[in-house]
Design a protein around this motif. Structure first.
Motif, PDB file in Angstrom:
ATOM      1  N   UNK A 189       0.791  -1.174   0.000  1.00 40.62           N
ATOM      2  CA  UNK A 189       0.000   0.000   0.000  1.00 40.62           C
ATOM      3  C   UNK A 189       0.844   1.253   0.000  1.00 40.62           C
ATOM      4  N   UNK A 190       1.132   1.741   1.206  1.00 41.81           N
ATOM      5  CA  UNK A 190       1.820   3.021   1.342  1.00 41.81           C
ATOM      6  C   UNK A 190       3.256   2.954   0.838  1.00 41.81           C
ATOM      7  N   UNK A 191       3.957   1.852   1.136  1.00 45.08           N
ATOM      8  CA  UNK A 191       5.362   1.767   0.716  1.00 45.08           C
ATOM      9  C   UNK A 191       5.478   1.713  -0.805  1.00 45.08           C
ATOM     10  N   UNK A 192       4.533   1.050  -1.453  1.00 44.45           N
ATOM     11  CA  UNK A 192       4.543   1.000  -2.912  1.00 44.45           C
ATOM     12  C   UNK A 192       4.321   2.391  -3.496  1.00 44.45           C
ATOM     13  N   UNK A 193       3.418   3.134  -2.897  1.00 45.17           N
ATOM     14  CA  UNK A 193       3.142   4.490  -3.360  1.00 45.17           C
ATOM     15  C   UNK A 193       4.357   5.394  -3.160  1.00 45.17           C
ATOM     16  N   UNK A 194       5.003   5.289  -2.019  1.00 51.06           N
ATOM     17  CA  UNK A 194       6.180   6.130  -1.778  1.00 51.06           C
ATOM     18  C   UNK A 194       7.331   5.732  -2.703  1.00 51.06           C
ATOM     19  N   UNK A 195       7.454   4.447  -3.010  1.00 49.34           N
ATOM     20  CA  UNK A 195       8.475   4.007  -3.961  1.00 49.34           C
ATOM     21  C   UNK A 195       8.209   4.565  -5.352  1.00 49.34           C
ATOM     22  N   UNK A 196       6.949   4.613  -5.750  1.00 53.64           N
ATOM     23  CA  UNK A 196       6.591   5.158  -7.061  1.00 53.64           C
ATOM     24  C   UNK A 196       6.952   6.641  -7.150  1.00 53.64           C
ATOM     25  N   UNK A 197       6.701   7.377  -6.087  1.00 49.13           N
ATOM     26  CA  UNK A 197       7.044   8.801  -6.063  1.00 49.13           C
ATOM     27  C   UNK A 197       8.558   8.964  -6.165  1.00 49.13           C
ATOM     28  N   UNK A 198       9.298   8.153  -5.439  1.00 43.80           N
ATOM     29  CA  UNK A 198      10.761   8.226  -5.466  1.00 43.80           C
ATOM     30  C   UNK A 198      11.296   7.930  -6.865  1.00 43.80           C
ATOM     31  N   UNK A 199      10.780   6.896  -7.498  1.00 45.88           N
ATOM     32  CA  UNK A 199      11.233   6.535  -8.845  1.00 45.88           C
ATOM     33  C   UNK A 199      10.899   7.650  -9.831  1.00 45.88           C
ATOM     34  N   UNK A 200       9.712   8.207  -9.719  1.00 45.10           N
ATOM     35  CA  UNK A 200       9.305   9.282 -10.625  1.00 45.10           C
ATOM     36  C   UNK A 200      10.214  10.493 -10.482  1.00 45.10           C
ATOM     37  N   UNK A 201      10.508  10.883  -9.268  1.00 50.81           N
ATOM     38  CA  UNK A 201      11.376  12.038  -9.049  1.00 50.81           C
ATOM     39  C   UNK A 201      12.809  11.743  -9.476  1.00 50.81           C
ATOM     40  N   UNK A 202      13.267  10.557  -9.222  1.00 53.86           N
ATOM     41  CA  UNK A 202      14.637  10.198  -9.578  1.00 53.86           C
ATOM     42  C   UNK A 202      14.812  10.084 -11.086  1.00 53.86           C
ATOM     43  N   UNK A 203      13.800   9.622 -11.776  1.00 54.98           N
ATOM     44  CA  UNK A 203      13.901   9.468 -13.231  1.00 54.98           C
ATOM     45  C   UNK A 203      14.149  10.817 -13.897  1.00 54.98           C
ATOM     46  N   UNK A 204      13.456  11.836 -13.450  1.00 50.82           N
ATOM     47  CA  UNK A 204      13.653  13.164 -14.036  1.00 50.82           C
ATOM     48  C   UNK A 204      15.072  13.664 -13.769  1.00 50.82           C
TER      49      UNK A 204
END
Length: 121
Positions: free
Chosen positions: A1-16
């Motif tokens: 749930x929450x950890x997956x969502x926070x991981x997605x945010x991290x990946x999105x920010x890191x990709x840019x």
């Protein structure tokens, strides 16, 4: 749930950030063609929208099937500015949406073409 969502945010920010870093490396090496491609990729990752997608996706008032029709036409975005509402309606084969799409198109800022380069002397 929450950890997956926070991981997605991290990946999105890191990709840019990673794409911008790759762009700077390519620029410093002087690879112009690759720099252009990487810059386009940076824009796509940062805006989360492919260059092949129409900017009209940003508006909620346009149905998804109309947007898909526009993208299938492979019509240059700049040419939408020159069309009348009736022509846009004919292009997408949905005359009633022509006026609305025309209004949305003209909400985007339009840059004038660059002046021609002076002749070499």
């Amino acid at each position: 749930g929450f950890s997956l969502l926070s991981d997605m945010v991290y990946v999105t920010q890191s990709a840019a950030r990673l794409m911008r870093c790759i762009h700077e490396i390519v620029l410093k090496r002087g690879w112009a063609g690759l720099a252009d491609r990487v810059l386009n990729m940076c824009k796509m990752v940062d805006k989360r929208m492919w260059l092949s997608q129409t900017p009209l996706r940003q508006f909620n008032g346009i149905p998804e099937d109309i947007i898909k029709k526009i993208e299938k036409k492979d019509f240059q975005w700049e040419r939408f500015y020159d069309l009348q509402p009736q022509e846009i309606g004919e292009l997408i084969r949905f005359p009633k949406m022509g006026k609305a799409i025309h209004r949305f198109v003209h909400q985007f800022p339009r840059l004038p073409p660059p002046p021609p380069a002076p002749p070499p002397t």
